[in-house]
Design a protein around this motif. Structure first.
Motif, short mmCIF file in Angstrom:
data_model
loop_
_atom_site.label_atom_id
_atom_site.label_comp_id
_atom_site.label_asym_id
_atom_site.label_seq_id
_atom_site.Cartn_x
_atom_site.Cartn_y
_atom_site.Cartn_z
N LEU A 168 0.81 -1.15 -0.19
CA LEU A 168 0.44 0.05 -0.07
C LEU A 168 0.76 1.45 -0.30
O LEU A 168 0.16 2.51 0.43
CB LEU A 168 -0.99 -0.10 1.66
CG LEU A 168 -1.43 -1.08 1.66
CD1 LEU A 168 -2.22 -0.59 2.53
CD2 LEU A 168 -2.73 -1.08 -0.10
N VAL A 169 2.49 0.96 0.07
CA VAL A 169 2.65 2.00 0.30
C VAL A 169 4.59 2.17 -0.51
O VAL A 169 4.46 1.72 -0.66
CB VAL A 169 3.62 2.03 2.10
CG1 VAL A 169 4.71 3.40 2.48
CG2 VAL A 169 2.35 1.93 2.94
N ALA A 170 4.64 3.43 -1.18
CA ALA A 170 4.60 4.18 -1.73
C ALA A 170 5.89 4.91 -1.36
O ALA A 170 5.25 6.18 -0.59
CB ALA A 170 4.56 4.50 -3.10
N TYR A 171 7.09 4.81 -1.46
CA TYR A 171 8.31 5.77 -1.18
C TYR A 171 9.61 6.57 -2.62
O TYR A 171 9.45 5.45 -2.90
CB TYR A 171 9.55 5.12 -0.41
CG TYR A 171 10.48 5.35 0.71
CD1 TYR A 171 10.42 6.58 0.41
CD2 TYR A 171 11.61 5.06 0.30
CE1 TYR A 171 11.24 7.50 1.58
CE2 TYR A 171 12.76 5.88 1.15
CZ TYR A 171 12.42 6.73 1.62
OH TYR A 171 13.72 7.49 2.45
N VAL A 172 9.40 7.44 -1.94
CA VAL A 172 10.48 8.56 -2.84
C VAL A 172 11.12 9.38 -2.09
O VAL A 172 11.57 9.91 -1.05
CB VAL A 172 9.21 9.98 -3.07
CG1 VAL A 172 10.08 10.43 -4.55
CG2 VAL A 172 8.51 9.31 -4.56
N PRO A 173 12.60 8.82 -1.57
CA PRO A 173 13.44 8.61 -0.96
C PRO A 173 14.60 10.49 -1.94
O PRO A 173 13.68 10.89 -2.86
CB PRO A 173 14.48 7.64 -1.03
CG PRO A 173 13.92 6.58 -2.16
CD PRO A 173 13.15 7.44 -2.80
N GLN A 174 15.02 11.20 -0.85
CA GLN A 174 15.67 11.94 -1.10
C GLN A 174 16.58 11.75 -2.67
O GLN A 174 17.03 11.02 -2.63
CB GLN A 174 16.57 12.57 -0.01
CG GLN A 174 15.39 13.45 1.27
CD GLN A 174 16.84 13.91 1.91
OE1 GLN A 174 17.45 14.66 1.97
NE2 GLN A 174 15.89 14.20 3.33
N ARG A 175 16.89 12.66 -3.33
CA ARG A 175 17.66 12.44 -4.37
C ARG A 175 18.38 12.47 -4.21
O ARG A 175 19.53 11.57 -5.46
CB ARG A 175 17.12 13.76 -5.47
CG ARG A 175 18.06 13.67 -7.14
CD ARG A 175 17.55 14.50 -7.59
NE ARG A 175 17.26 16.12 -7.09
CZ ARG A 175 18.36 17.18 -7.21
NH1 ARG A 175 19.37 16.36 -7.81
NH2 ARG A 175 18.43 18.23 -6.56
N GLU A 176 20.00 12.88 -3.59
CA GLU A 176 21.11 13.06 -3.43
C GLU A 176 21.53 10.78 -2.24
O GLU A 176 22.12 10.86 -1.98
CB GLU A 176 21.62 13.89 -2.45
CG GLU A 176 21.07 15.50 -2.32
CD GLU A 176 19.83 15.85 -2.79
OE1 GLU A 176 19.63 15.69 -1.87
OE2 GLU A 176 19.98 17.02 -3.44
N GLN B 138 22.60 11.90 -17.10
CA GLN B 138 22.77 12.74 -17.57
C GLN B 138 21.57 13.48 -17.88
O GLN B 138 21.16 14.60 -18.23
CB GLN B 138 22.28 12.02 -19.31
CG GLN B 138 24.09 11.96 -19.96
CD GLN B 138 23.69 10.99 -21.46
OE1 GLN B 138 23.00 11.80 -21.50
NE2 GLN B 138 25.06 10.18 -21.54
N LEU B 139 20.57 13.77 -16.53
CA LEU B 139 19.20 14.27 -16.60
C LEU B 139 19.94 15.54 -15.37
O LEU B 139 20.66 15.37 -14.85
CB LEU B 139 18.45 13.67 -16.04
CG LEU B 139 17.88 12.02 -16.47
CD1 LEU B 139 16.82 11.65 -15.24
CD2 LEU B 139 17.26 12.24 -18.21
N SER B 140 19.13 16.25 -15.55
CA SER B 140 19.15 17.35 -14.00
C SER B 140 18.31 17.21 -13.75
O SER B 140 17.68 16.44 -13.25
CB SER B 140 18.75 19.05 -15.36
OG SER B 140 16.90 18.69 -15.26
N GLY B 141 18.96 17.72 -12.28
CA GLY B 141 18.31 17.33 -10.65
C GLY B 141 16.58 17.44 -10.61
O GLY B 141 15.47 16.25 -10.45
N GLY B 142 16.40 18.22 -11.42
CA GLY B 142 14.19 18.08 -11.19
C GLY B 142 14.12 16.95 -12.32
O GLY B 142 13.34 16.55 -12.01
N GLN B 143 14.32 16.46 -13.15
CA GLN B 143 13.68 15.17 -14.10
C GLN B 143 14.48 13.97 -13.25
O GLN B 143 14.14 12.93 -12.90
CB GLN B 143 15.25 15.85 -15.75
CG GLN B 143 14.55 16.26 -16.03
CD GLN B 143 15.93 16.81 -17.19
OE1 GLN B 143 16.37 16.63 -18.04
NE2 GLN B 143 15.13 17.19 -19.04
#
Lengths: 258, 437
Positions: free
Chosen positions: A82-90, A145-150
């Motif tokens: 049931l749970v999805a996690y988006v960790p910090q990008r760094e 090759q992606l930007s930070g936002g991407q």
């Protein structure tokens, strides 16, 4: 279904008496929270207030010194799907030899199961998620090759492929470009209209009112939580940030006047 | 120098000894490449080095135990079991230090590596002075002694290589997740700790197998160098695994062959040197961020930019003079280039038929050059307008290198931008100026 005492079964995330300590230093004290269903919830507080730790404690990624977390009345280990996690990008190495699609596919690994290869329908689902964050054109791009936002949007897409009910995001808005910010806000809106619960660690006080329904003000303990209109007041913010906020807001006021 | 006959004998694996060593180290190289790739991606290269040094006390202890119980102290299986156990102890010690103290990985590795290796050297000395059983051959594990390999050793290496290839294939997805984003994997319920342990056990097995041929001091090279070299050839994990396995395998083969041909050359160090050679080649010539490709990309970009600049400069001069002719001085006047640079650039674009030099010494923009310059100028001006108008979202969309701005932004948006830009500022038809001539 066995339900623990003191926990709400209707709350997507019910935190009871939670204390988390790293070595000898407690970072979260006696947190009691019932997170409301189907809302966009911001966790706001100064640096070192334990915002990320709160999310990690829900996900069993850090040991709890005391207390319990229940997902719809049951322990997280039984409710992972049931749970999805988006960790910090760094938190990861973006030089890793993988493309954007490969990262998003990781959100499907659970559905694929042990030792089996990625199937066509998984790639299709991953592509759809990339589409939702406006990154379909970059599916085959090497992630360095992606930007930070991407990169942030790729992480978001990975969580979307999980097709979860509860989304926990750790600073998704941290140093992203305006396109990404807009894309994330749109996704948040979509998730709300689907009745999902989204908890976001957020650092930008300016946008809390605009983006979120509920807010949790955190500084090692829960200072206040509830609907943004009621809780996101100067008084509560002062309690959360102490003297620092007044300095900050004065500086912001001065800037605005110029 | 080896004779032709010798070379043929070695390459055709006619000698039993050569055959055993070559096949054994090839299998070892392939297995090391596969496991090494994940090891490298997990950023555990130095842990593996500590692991291999930690095997030495294991060898000595195993020898002493076997002798004490009246067995043959030189049983390879017994010795390698001891090595494996102590290798694992070394890794556990590193993890223990990291989790219980404020020391970081590098310090923990330094401590464990040196202390266990020192312990090993002392125990080895004690073992050699034991009255029963000769421990003379044990020090061969430090630098490796490929000539001591027998057929069953090569077979073991082959079996292990195949098993590791199978495990890598089966756990490809899981190990990728572990190496890329452990926390996410853990939140998904994957047993990352066990995946991690399994990976380190594979590393320990490969290291222990490498002791005999490459030796414990250099064993880590077989794990790291092929994988690090492979990264210069691909940005995808499956090809990287294959490349690392191939590089390891080839280095093993070449190293064994060279050391068989040149008398008294130690196999292990030769293999490692050949791995190193591969790395240098990859680092220079590899298409993913290799030295040459980097320089070429920069050179190509500089040239493109210079070409676009000279085209724009020519256009601007011709536009203000309303004739397609211009002098070198007029270009120098509008740009910061000196005479020589302008002439060099003009000669370059004249090869592309953009300009021709008139008998008078002046230069003439050809019709073809006109079209190209008009395109470049138009793109440039529209991009500038776009940056001004959509400053907030622009940076991620700007691709000045695109042939046509429409390809990136779409026709509608470009039409809007054209409206915003004063119509006279857009180079319409390249013939417009030509007409006024």
């Amino acid at each position: 279904m066995k339900v623990e005492a003191g926990h709400s079964t209707t709350s997507p995330v019910s935190i009871h008496d939670l204390t988390v300590a790293y070595q000898r230093k407690p970072v979260l004290w006696d947190v009691d929270l019932d997170i409301p269903e189907g809302k966009l919830i911001a966790i706001v507080g100064p640096n070192g207030a334990g915002k990320s730790t709160l999310i990690k404690a829900v996900l069993d990624l850090v040991p709890k010194a005391s207390g319990k977390v229940m997902i719809y009345g049951r322990p997280f280990a039984k409710q992972r799907k049931l749970v999805a996690y988006v960790p910090q990008r760094e938190s990861v190495d973006w030089d890793f030899p993988i493309d954007a699609l490969g990262v998003v596919l990781m959100g499907r690994y659970n559905k694929i199961g042990w030792c089996k290869p990625v199937r066509k329908q998984d790639s299709k689902a991953a592509m759809e998620s990339l589409e939702r964050v406006g990154m379909a054109d970059f599916a085959r791009r090497q992630i360095s090759q992606l930007s930070g936002g991407q990169q942030q949007r790729v992480f978001l897409a990975r969580a979307l492929t999980q097709d979860a009910t509860i989304y926990l995001m750790d600073e998704p808005f941290a140093s992203v470009d305006a396109t990404t910010e807009r894309a994330i806000v749109k996704v948040l809106g979509d998730l709300r209209s689907l009745g999902k619960t989204v908890v976001v660690v957020h650092h930008d006080l300016q946008t809390v009112r605009e983006y979120f329904d509920h807010v949790i003000l955190l500084n090692m303990r829960v200072v206040a939580h509830g609907p943004v209109d009621e809780v996101f007041t100067d008084e509560n913010l002062k309690k959360t940030y102490g003297g620092r906020l007044t300095l900050l807001s004065e500086a912001a006021d001065r800037l605005a006047r110029h | 120098m080896p004779s032709l006959e010798q070379i043929v004998r070695v390459l055709s694996l006619e000698d039993y000894n050569t055959r055993v060593v070559v096949l054994g180290v090839m299998a070892l190289g392939a297995a090391s490449g596969l496991v090494g790739t994940f090891l490298l991606l997990r950023k555990r290269a130095l842990t593996a080095d500590a692991l291999s040094h930690a095997t030495l006390p294991g060898i000595a202890v195993a020898f002493m135990i076997m002798v004490a119980f009246g067995y043959d102290g030189k049983s390879l299986f017994g010795l390698l079991t001891g090595a494996f156990v102590f290798g694992c102890i070394g890794v556990l010690a590193i993890l223990g230090i990291r989790h219980t103290t404020r020391l970081k990985d590098d310090a923990a590795i330094g401590i464990v590596l040196s202390v266990l290796f020192g312990l090993g050297l002392c125990l080895l000395r004690i073992a050699t002075e034991l009255p029963s059983g000769s421990a003379a051959g044990l020090s061969g594990f430090i630098f490796g002694k490929a000539s001591s390999m027998v057929a069953s050793d090569a077979t073991t290496m082959g079996v292990v290589a195949v098993s590791i290839a199978l495990v890598t294939m089966v756990l490809h997805k899981e190990w990728t997740l572990l190496c890329f984003d452990e926390k996410f994997g853990s939140s998904q319920g994957w047993p990352v700790i066990w995946l991690d342990i399994l990976l380190m056990v594979m590393v320990a097995i490969v290291t222990v197998l490498a002791l005999q041929s490459v030796g414990l001091v250099l064993a880590v090279a077989m794990l790291i160098i092929p994988a690090a070299s492979a990264r210069y050839w691909t940005s995808k994990i499956t090809p990287m695994l294959l490349a690392a396995a191939s590089i390891g395998c080839l280095s093993g083969w070449l190293g064994a062959v060279v050391s068989a041909l040149v008398p008294r050359m130690p196999t292990g160090p030769i293999i490692v040197l050949i791995c190193g050679l591969w790395f240098i080649i990859s680092f220079i010539a590899g298409p993913k961020d290799g030295l040459i490709i980097r320089q070429l990309t920069r050179l190509y970009l500089n040239r493109r930019i210079a070409k676009q600049h000279i085209l724009r400069a020519m256009w601007e001069v011709c536009e203000s003079n309303a004739v397609p002719e211009f002098t070198v001085d007029s270009i120098v006047y509008v740009r910061s280039w000196n005479n020589r640079t302008v002439i060099r650039l003009l000669k370059k674009v004249s090869k592309l038929n953009y300009v021709t030099q008139l008998p008078s010494g002046k230069w003439l923009l050809t019709e073809f050059g006109f079209a190209e310059a008009a395109r470049v100028v138009r793109n440039h001006r529209l991009w500038e307008m776009y940056l001004i108008t959509y400053a907030d979202i622009a940076p991620t969309h700007v691709d000045r290198d695109a042939d046509m701005i429409e390809h990136v932004l779409g026709r509608d948006l470009v039409a809007k931008l054209e409206l915003l830009l004063d119509a006279t500022k857009i180079p319409q038809s390249p013939h417009a100026i030509g007409v006024t001539q």
